[in-house]
Scaffold this motif. Sequence first.
Motif, PDB file in Angstrom:
ATOM      1  N   ASP A 237       0.853  -1.179   0.000  1.00  0.00           N
ATOM      2  CA  ASP A 237       0.000   0.000   0.000  1.00  0.00           C
ATOM      3  C   ASP A 237       0.891   1.232   0.000  1.00  0.00           C
ATOM      4  OD1 ASP A 237      -0.886   1.949   2.325  1.00  0.00           O
ATOM      5  OD2 ASP A 237      -0.103   0.152   3.291  1.00  0.00           O
ATOM      6  N   LEU A 238       0.372   2.291  -0.638  1.00  0.00           N
ATOM      7  CA  LEU A 238       1.188   3.449  -0.975  1.00  0.00           C
ATOM      8  C   LEU A 238       1.884   4.058   0.237  1.00  0.00           C
ATOM      9  CD1 LEU A 238       2.030   5.433  -3.216  1.00  0.00           C
ATOM     10  CD2 LEU A 238      -0.128   6.636  -2.878  1.00  0.00           C
ATOM     11  N   SER A 239       1.109   4.289   1.286  1.00  0.00           N
ATOM     12  CA  SER A 239       1.644   4.983   2.440  1.00  0.00           C
ATOM     13  C   SER A 239       2.751   4.172   3.128  1.00  0.00           C
ATOM     14  CB  SER A 239       0.499   5.261   3.405  1.00  0.00           C
ATOM     15  OG  SER A 239       0.972   5.806   4.582  1.00  0.00           O
ATOM     16  N   MET A 276      -4.565   4.314 -13.923  1.00  0.00           N
ATOM     17  CA  MET A 276      -3.992   5.647 -13.731  1.00  0.00           C
ATOM     18  C   MET A 276      -3.318   5.763 -12.368  1.00  0.00           C
ATOM     19  SD  MET A 276      -6.537   8.371 -15.464  1.00  0.00           S
ATOM     20  CE  MET A 276      -6.158   8.894 -17.116  1.00  0.00           C
ATOM     21  N   LEU A 277      -4.017   5.238 -11.332  1.00  0.00           N
ATOM     22  CA  LEU A 277      -3.417   5.286  -9.994  1.00  0.00           C
ATOM     23  C   LEU A 277      -2.144   4.453  -9.922  1.00  0.00           C
ATOM     24  CD1 LEU A 277      -6.467   5.190  -7.561  1.00  0.00           C
ATOM     25  CD2 LEU A 277      -4.870   7.078  -7.947  1.00  0.00           C
ATOM     26  N   ILE A 280       0.531   6.556 -10.969  1.00  0.00           N
ATOM     27  CA  ILE A 280       0.855   7.591  -9.985  1.00  0.00           C
ATOM     28  C   ILE A 280       1.638   7.000  -8.806  1.00  0.00           C
ATOM     29  CG2 ILE A 280      -0.164   9.187  -8.316  1.00  0.00           C
ATOM     30  CD1 ILE A 280      -2.191   9.872 -10.525  1.00  0.00           C
ATOM     31  N   HIS A 281       1.264   5.803  -8.366  1.00  0.00           N
ATOM     32  CA  HIS A 281       2.064   5.152  -7.320  1.00  0.00           C
ATOM     33  C   HIS A 281       3.509   5.012  -7.794  1.00  0.00           C
ATOM     34  CE1 HIS A 281      -1.336   3.100  -4.804  1.00  0.00           C
ATOM     35  NE2 HIS A 281      -1.702   4.285  -5.245  1.00  0.00           N
TER      36      HIS A 281
ATOM     37  N   LEU B 304      -7.885  12.033  -9.169  1.00  0.00           N
ATOM     38  CA  LEU B 304      -6.713  11.179  -8.982  1.00  0.00           C
ATOM     39  C   LEU B 304      -5.880  11.623  -7.783  1.00  0.00           C
ATOM     40  CD1 LEU B 304      -5.571  10.794 -12.693  1.00  0.00           C
ATOM     41  CD2 LEU B 304      -6.203   8.912 -11.168  1.00  0.00           C
ATOM     42  N   MET B 305      -5.752  12.930  -7.623  1.00  0.00           N
ATOM     43  CA  MET B 305      -4.930  13.419  -6.518  1.00  0.00           C
ATOM     44  C   MET B 305      -5.595  13.164  -5.173  1.00  0.00           C
ATOM     45  SD  MET B 305      -2.093  14.337  -7.715  1.00  0.00           S
ATOM     46  CE  MET B 305      -2.338  13.043  -8.858  1.00  0.00           C
ATOM     47  N   SER B 307      -7.494  10.533  -4.485  1.00  0.00           N
ATOM     48  CA  SER B 307      -7.246   9.129  -4.169  1.00  0.00           C
ATOM     49  C   SER B 307      -5.794   8.923  -3.752  1.00  0.00           C
ATOM     50  CB  SER B 307      -7.495   8.234  -5.386  1.00  0.00           C
ATOM     51  OG  SER B 307      -8.721   8.522  -5.954  1.00  0.00           O
ATOM     52  N   THR B 308      -4.910   9.634  -4.423  1.00  0.00           N
ATOM     53  CA  THR B 308      -3.490   9.467  -4.105  1.00  0.00           C
ATOM     54  C   THR B 308      -3.200   9.929  -2.680  1.00  0.00           C
ATOM     55  OG1 THR B 308      -2.946   9.804  -6.414  1.00  0.00           O
ATOM     56  CG2 THR B 308      -1.147  10.054  -4.848  1.00  0.00           C
ATOM     57  N   GLY B 311      -4.455   7.468  -0.330  1.00  0.00           N
ATOM     58  CA  GLY B 311      -3.513   6.355  -0.318  1.00  0.00           C
ATOM     59  C   GLY B 311      -2.277   6.665   0.512  1.00  0.00           C
TER      60      GLY B 311
END
Lengths: 447, 315
Positions: A237-239, A276-277, A280-281, B304-305, B307-308, B311
Amino acid sequence: MALTGLDIYKKLPQTNCGECGVPTCLAFAMKLASGGASLDSCPHVSQEAKDALSEASAPPMREVTIGQGDNALKIGGEQVLFRHEKTFFNPCGFALVIDDSMEAAEVDSRLESLKKMRFERVGYELKTDLAALKCSSGDKSSFAGLVEKVKGSCDLPLVLMSDDPDVMSAALDVCGTGKPLMASATPENCDAMAELAKKHQCPLVVRAGSVEELSGLTDKISKAGVQDLVLDSGSRDLSKTLENLVMMRRSALKKKFRPLGYPTITFPCQETQDEMLEAIHASVYVMKYGGIMVMNNLEPWSALPLFVLRQNIYTDPQRPMQVKEGFYDFASPDESSPVLVTTNFSLTYFIVSSEIESSKRPAHLGIVDSEGLSTLTAWAAGKFTAEKIAAFIKKSGIEDKVKHRKVVIPGYVAQIKGELEEELEGWEVMVGPREASEIPGFLKSWQ
Amino acid sequence: MSYSAPIDRYTGKINKVEIGTGDASVQVGGETTLPFYLFEGEMPNRPRLAMEVCDEAPGDWAKALEDVLGDVWDDPVKWAAKCKDEFGADLICLRLLSIDPNGADKGPDEALEVVRKVADSVEIPLIIYGCGNASKDGEVLKKVAEQMEGRAMVLGPAVEENYKTISAAAMGFGHNVAGETPIDVNMAKQLNILMTNLGMPAERILIDPSTGALGYGLEYTYSVIERDRLTALQQNDAMMQMPIICDMGREAWKAKEAKVGTDEHPEYGDPVKRGIMWEAIGVTSLLVAGADIVVVRHPETVKLMRSTMEGLGVK
Ligand code: B12
Ligand code: SF4
């Protein structure tokens, strides 16, 4: 931890024979400590001392090479946490997943994309670096079949993804000496995976449930004789991944903590279903210490911005790249072709030149030495002034090459038109468009 | 050798700035750590997304933007309403293009008229950005500040040539100010010192570090924001603790890669998704570096931002 000169001296022969090129062992030790010499210069040092010293003088983060030959990917070897401190060194790599349970058509289209998806930008070719082959079927012959197929049609280095040593072994047998990256060793399979990595001389991903557990595992595996390791902190997970990447990089560089002194691998493909995400990750990891990003989706529309971001983040912040001053020819220009000028910042040059090229019109493009600054920056800093441009035109010899006397300046510096006309007697100064993308249209209407 | 997590502590803290009034106001800043480093500090306010609205219809925006904004972009009031209601913008950044002496050259009264209408119709807070001509921006923003007294808008960009006019007006009539300097820590600090010397409270200043788009100077902006943040947090430099605002939409959508169609560059792939990614990845890098407000154009970027950031653990 880094050793002092005195620590090193204690391990040297202390005979002051001078064969290292320095009069005394102590002086040699001091040089070693400051990084100004290599231990190889002393012919008398014992093996035991060599081991101890090379361990201590090794860079804080190991450089790891995946694959062989021209397409090999080198990651790690980083020295700073922030790019302004020095530079980020070995650009991170992107891997596209191909799964052995995918339909044949999907596999083919991914192979096609690995081959075809290439972009040319500022003199570099941007492309995907690795094919990540994943065994979802659990079946070793199915996986080996995929490896065989990919190897036959794509010359990129491979990542082999399976936690089952039997499956891995079968795949490695197919790979031969290609040095694929094995993913992954875990607390459960580490002995067998380490054996395979040793036998095939391959780099190995090590995965555990936390950074702490991971450090214990890499320590164990490196003691078993495998040094080319890549870290996977296990989070998806991103965080948490961001946190782990920061912890690993800091441990390696600031604390010189060996067990974490390796490059990293991340899996945006397992963090989100949204294409898309996912990109971005991956972009977050380009900036924050990712060594490899394993992607499930990498289409031109996401790959181009990701590759350009990587290029931006990994440029040397101290030294803008420059092009040599002078006139550059496009499409065999003659005495009636247009004359344009711009600065010598390589980004500016490449953007402008690629537009002139795409217009297929002949042109003379003059590059004025402006110390590597972009058009407006150079103008504001007094490096792209009427005076400088005029001097350049006069000494360049362009006046002998063209019959006309018209020069096109970038639209953003329209304000220098009058002054330049004064400095350049007999020349007419034309203001070109602001954005380079409008140059083709402009050239087409030029007479 | 055993592992212990290398946690850093920071002595400094980013100021909190309040934009807008009442229930609809928005707070930015307040970080006690580097962006999204929640393992060693706090980020009490998530970074905010301001959507750009222009006071005249843009002539040359990309097709991907025209598809979603084209029906409203000749009317700033409708445009702003759509950004708020449909797209979920946190703030509106109203750009006064029409005052440009090289363009329509409209006067302060006409500009004010538009600002008032937009301000009265959307509840979310406003950033009012001029056209980039320092003296004209000063003249217009002064008028706007006076007539919109107490609305706690952000006025900018204040630059070396006009910061006195703009910050004096912002100070006198209850607004915030964004000071812009060209990608340089010392120049940003110097402008903050000059503005606070005039009496502008530090808690009403934002830093606009100048923004380069992905592929067009982004790396310089990225690093200068990181350095701004380190100066604020590690060195506890009070003149660098202002939240950061970046004007990215304009830069991103200027890039060829964001706007060309597939006829010209078939190898670049889907033009709509590509344009959005050009903006969104640029914005992500500014957020990761330390931006507190980013001005964007495409609604998909806003989504998108969001959700980012979620996250990344900041809601
Ligand atoms: C990155 C950057 C820097 C970097 C330098 C990067 C570099 N190597 O040049 C750094 C941080 C060092 C920097 C410094 C400064 N900068 Co600066 N910088 C920028 C920034 C963000 C992007 C510039 C960039 O890289 N653009 C990309 C390149 C490719 O663009 P370009 O060269 O203009 O080319 C485009 C067009 O001009 C056209 N084109 C180019 N050539 C030609 C030729 C023809 C014939 C045609 C038709 C078209 C054409 O095609 C290209 C693409 O469309 C801009 C703001 C912005 N968003 O643009 C400010 C900006 C250019 N900088 C500015 C300033 C003032 C400075 C400083 C003077 C500040 C200072 N006082 O110290 C210094 C000067 C440096 C020095 N040595 O002293 C100002 C200029 C103000 C003005 N309008 O004059 C800007 C606009 C920022 C601002 N808004 O204040 N900067
Ligand atoms: S060669 Fe080795 S032993 Fe001889 S002086 Fe140098 S360090 Fe000492």
